[in-house]
Scaffold this motif. Sequence first.
Motif, PDB file in Angstrom:
ATOM      1  N   CYS A  22       0.840  -1.197   0.000  1.00 11.43           N
ATOM      2  CA  CYS A  22       0.000   0.000   0.000  1.00 11.43           C
ATOM      3  C   CYS A  22       0.878   1.252   0.000  1.00 11.43           C
ATOM      4  CB  CYS A  22      -0.883   0.037   1.247  1.00 11.43           C
ATOM      5  SG  CYS A  22      -1.963  -1.375   1.427  1.00 11.43           S
ATOM      6  N   ALA A  23       0.361   2.312  -0.630  1.00 12.63           N
ATOM      7  CA  ALA A  23       1.070   3.594  -0.618  1.00 12.63           C
ATOM      8  C   ALA A  23       0.058   4.722  -0.745  1.00 12.63           C
ATOM      9  CB  ALA A  23       2.068   3.657  -1.761  1.00 12.63           C
ATOM     10  N   SER A  24       0.335   5.848  -0.109  1.00 11.99           N
ATOM     11  CA  SER A  24      -0.515   7.039  -0.185  1.00 11.99           C
ATOM     12  C   SER A  24       0.360   8.264  -0.417  1.00 11.99           C
ATOM     13  CB  SER A  24      -1.299   7.246   1.107  1.00 11.99           C
ATOM     14  OG  SER A  24      -2.254   6.241   1.273  1.00 11.99           O
ATOM     15  N   VAL A  25      -0.167   9.194  -1.211  1.00 11.27           N
ATOM     16  CA  VAL A  25       0.511  10.459  -1.474  1.00 11.27           C
ATOM     17  C   VAL A  25      -0.544  11.555  -1.443  1.00 11.27           C
ATOM     18  CG1 VAL A  25       1.830  11.785  -3.175  1.00 11.27           C
ATOM     19  CG2 VAL A  25       2.234   9.339  -2.933  1.00 11.27           C
ATOM     20  N   GLY A  26      -0.185  12.728  -0.934  1.00  8.46           N
ATOM     21  CA  GLY A  26      -1.117  13.849  -0.882  1.00  8.46           C
ATOM     22  C   GLY A  26      -1.831  13.903   0.449  1.00  8.46           C
ATOM     23  N   LYS A  27      -2.958  14.642   0.463  1.00 11.85           N
ATOM     24  CA  LYS A  27      -3.748  14.741   1.691  1.00 11.85           C
ATOM     25  C   LYS A  27      -5.214  14.927   1.337  1.00 11.85           C
ATOM     26  CE  LYS A  27      -2.760  19.678   2.263  1.00 11.85           C
ATOM     27  NZ  LYS A  27      -2.230  20.702   3.145  1.00 11.85           N
ATOM     28  N   ASP A  28      -6.085  14.511   2.243  1.00  9.60           N
ATOM     29  CA  ASP A  28      -7.521  14.633   2.021  1.00  9.60           C
ATOM     30  C   ASP A  28      -7.935  16.101   1.937  1.00  9.60           C
ATOM     31  OD1 ASP A  28      -8.238  11.900   1.972  1.00  9.60           O
ATOM     32  OD2 ASP A  28      -8.107  11.814   4.154  1.00  9.60           O
ATOM     33  N   PHE A  29      -8.979  16.366   1.154  1.00  7.08           N
ATOM     34  CA  PHE A  29      -9.543  17.709   1.073  1.00  7.08           C
ATOM     35  C   PHE A  29     -11.051  17.588   0.878  1.00  7.08           C
ATOM     36  CE2 PHE A  29      -8.359  16.446  -3.182  1.00  7.08           C
ATOM     37  CZ  PHE A  29      -9.360  16.936  -4.007  1.00  7.08           C
ATOM     38  N   ALA A  30     -11.771  18.672   1.094  1.00  3.47           N
ATOM     39  CA  ALA A  30     -13.240  18.681   1.097  1.00  3.47           C
ATOM     40  C   ALA A  30     -13.792  18.643  -0.334  1.00  3.47           C
ATOM     41  CB  ALA A  30     -13.748  19.910   1.839  1.00  3.47           C
ATOM     42  N   THR A  31     -13.861  17.456  -0.909  1.00  4.24           N
ATOM     43  CA  THR A  31     -14.293  17.322  -2.304  1.00  4.24           C
ATOM     44  C   THR A  31     -15.719  17.815  -2.536  1.00  4.24           C
ATOM     45  OG1 THR A  31     -14.960  15.033  -1.912  1.00  4.24           O
ATOM     46  CG2 THR A  31     -12.735  15.392  -2.741  1.00  4.24           C
ATOM     47  N   ILE A  47     -10.638  29.747  -2.058  1.00  7.21           N
ATOM     48  CA  ILE A  47     -10.164  28.371  -2.276  1.00  7.21           C
ATOM     49  C   ILE A  47      -9.448  27.868  -1.025  1.00  7.21           C
ATOM     50  CG2 ILE A  47      -8.563  26.930  -3.604  1.00  7.21           C
ATOM     51  CD1 ILE A  47     -11.096  27.611  -5.168  1.00  7.21           C
ATOM     52  N   GLU A  48      -8.602  28.713  -0.444  1.00  7.45           N
ATOM     53  CA  GLU A  48      -7.890  28.313   0.772  1.00  7.45           C
ATOM     54  C   GLU A  48      -8.861  28.056   1.919  1.00  7.45           C
ATOM     55  OE1 GLU A  48      -3.814  29.452   3.107  1.00  7.45           O
ATOM     56  OE2 GLU A  48      -4.890  31.049   2.079  1.00  7.45           O
ATOM     57  N   ALA A  49      -9.905  28.865   2.028  1.00 10.01           N
ATOM     58  CA  ALA A  49     -10.907  28.663   3.083  1.00 10.01           C
ATOM     59  C   ALA A  49     -11.676  27.360   2.862  1.00 10.01           C
ATOM     60  CB  ALA A  49     -11.869  29.848   3.128  1.00 10.01           C
ATOM     61  N   MET A  50     -11.932  27.019   1.617  1.00 12.05           N
ATOM     62  CA  MET A  50     -12.692  25.800   1.304  1.00 12.05           C
ATOM     63  C   MET A  50     -11.865  24.524   1.465  1.00 12.05           C
ATOM     64  SD  MET A  50     -15.094  26.595  -1.994  1.00 12.05           S
ATOM     65  CE  MET A  50     -14.299  27.908  -2.876  1.00 12.05           C
ATOM     66  N   PHE A  51     -10.591  24.573   1.019  1.00  5.79           N
ATOM     67  CA  PHE A  51      -9.796  23.348   0.921  1.00  5.79           C
ATOM     68  C   PHE A  51      -8.532  23.329   1.770  1.00  5.79           C
ATOM     69  CE2 PHE A  51     -11.926  24.060  -3.207  1.00  5.79           C
ATOM     70  CZ  PHE A  51     -12.791  22.980  -3.179  1.00  5.79           C
ATOM     71  N   GLY A  52      -8.182  24.453   2.394  1.00  6.72           N
ATOM     72  CA  GLY A  52      -6.960  24.505   3.185  1.00  6.72           C
ATOM     73  C   GLY A  52      -5.755  24.806   2.318  1.00  6.72           C
ATOM     74  N   ASP A  53      -4.586  24.567   2.870  1.00  4.08           N
ATOM     75  CA  ASP A  53      -3.352  24.792   2.116  1.00  4.08           C
ATOM     76  C   ASP A  53      -3.242  23.767   0.991  1.00  4.08           C
ATOM     77  OD1 ASP A  53      -2.507  26.878   3.766  1.00  4.08           O
ATOM     78  OD2 ASP A  53      -1.522  25.493   5.168  1.00  4.08           O
ATOM     79  N   PRO A  54      -2.799  24.203  -0.181  1.00  6.86           N
ATOM     80  CA  PRO A  54      -2.657  23.248  -1.285  1.00  6.86           C
ATOM     81  C   PRO A  54      -1.541  22.245  -1.009  1.00  6.86           C
ATOM     82  CG  PRO A  54      -1.809  25.398  -1.925  1.00  6.86           C
ATOM     83  CD  PRO A  54      -2.418  25.564  -0.564  1.00  6.86           C
ATOM     84  N   TRP A  55      -1.674  21.076  -1.605  1.00  5.13           N
ATOM     85  CA  TRP A  55      -0.652  20.041  -1.484  1.00  5.13           C
ATOM     86  C   TRP A  55       0.580  20.444  -2.300  1.00  5.13           C
ATOM     87  CZ3 TRP A  55       0.208  15.804  -5.288  1.00  5.13           C
ATOM     88  CH2 TRP A  55       1.161  14.882  -4.838  1.00  5.13           C
ATOM     89  N   ARG A  56       0.340  21.039  -3.491  1.00  3.54           N
ATOM     90  CA  ARG A  56       1.422  21.520  -4.347  1.00  3.54           C
ATOM     91  C   ARG A  56       1.029  22.867  -4.940  1.00  3.54           C
ATOM     92  NH1 ARG A  56       2.716  16.913  -8.673  1.00  3.54           N
ATOM     93  NH2 ARG A  56       1.158  18.222  -9.641  1.00  3.54           N
ATOM     94  N   TYR A  68      -4.677  20.129  -5.110  1.00  2.00           N
ATOM     95  CA  TYR A  68      -5.143  19.359  -3.951  1.00  2.00           C
ATOM     96  C   TYR A  68      -5.279  17.932  -4.450  1.00  2.00           C
ATOM     97  CZ  TYR A  68      -6.233  23.923  -2.035  1.00  2.00           C
ATOM     98  OH  TYR A  68      -6.132  25.204  -1.583  1.00  2.00           O
ATOM     99  N   ALA A  69      -4.693  16.977  -3.742  1.00  2.76           N
ATOM    100  CA  ALA A  69      -4.721  15.614  -4.257  1.00  2.76           C
ATOM    101  C   ALA A  69      -4.567  14.584  -3.147  1.00  2.76           C
ATOM    102  CB  ALA A  69      -3.592  15.423  -5.275  1.00  2.76           C
ATOM    103  N   LYS A  70      -5.152  13.434  -3.389  1.00  2.00           N
ATOM    104  CA  LYS A  70      -4.972  12.264  -2.525  1.00  2.00           C
ATOM    105  C   LYS A  70      -4.948  11.052  -3.444  1.00  2.00           C
ATOM    106  CE  LYS A  70      -4.659  10.043   1.343  1.00  2.00           C
ATOM    107  NZ  LYS A  70      -3.626  10.274   2.326  1.00  2.00           N
ATOM    108  N   TYR A  71      -3.849  10.331  -3.422  1.00  8.41           N
ATOM    109  CA  TYR A  71      -3.682   9.132  -4.234  1.00  8.41           C
ATOM    110  C   TYR A  71      -3.377   7.962  -3.309  1.00  8.41           C
ATOM    111  CZ  TYR A  71      -2.861  12.786  -7.727  1.00  8.41           C
ATOM    112  OH  TYR A  71      -2.966  13.891  -8.520  1.00  8.41           O
ATOM    113  N   ARG A  72      -4.125   6.891  -3.466  1.00 11.41           N
ATOM    114  CA  ARG A  72      -3.894   5.676  -2.674  1.00 11.41           C
ATOM    115  C   ARG A  72      -3.762   4.495  -3.631  1.00 11.41           C
ATOM    116  NH1 ARG A  72      -8.407   7.901   0.445  1.00 11.41           N
ATOM    117  NH2 ARG A  72      -7.546   8.826   2.336  1.00 11.41           N
ATOM    118  N   TRP A  73      -2.660   3.764  -3.487  1.00 12.33           N
ATOM    119  CA  TRP A  73      -2.447   2.574  -4.294  1.00 12.33           C
ATOM    120  C   TRP A  73      -2.347   1.374  -3.378  1.00 12.33           C
ATOM    121  CZ3 TRP A  73       0.427   7.069  -5.053  1.00 12.33           C
ATOM    122  CH2 TRP A  73       0.208   7.726  -6.260  1.00 12.33           C
TER     123      TRP A  73
END
Length: 103
Positions: A22-31, A47-56, A68-73
Amino acid sequence: MSTGKQIAGVLLAGVMLVAAGCASVGKDFATHKVEEITVGETTRSDIEAMFGDPWRTGLEDGMRTWTYAKYRWSAFREAETTDLVVRFKEDGTVDSYVYNTTQ
């Protein structure tokens, strides 16, 4: 070696095998808030108020971009990916955005 130590060793090996698959990259955000974005009106502060700090952050064709991203393999199931890329105009409002998910 005692039976208790053997069982603990087998359990530890099993946990390590599962973790290695298993592997994860990024962080959860309010989709659920993606639909609140309005091109030309929503600002970087919004955007910052809705989703927080960007991942990149970065630049694309001279425009500031936030990702903003969350990837899980997993070796045991299909990948779960969710990402939102927002491009901002020079005045700080949203120029465009792309939202993708496998869920």
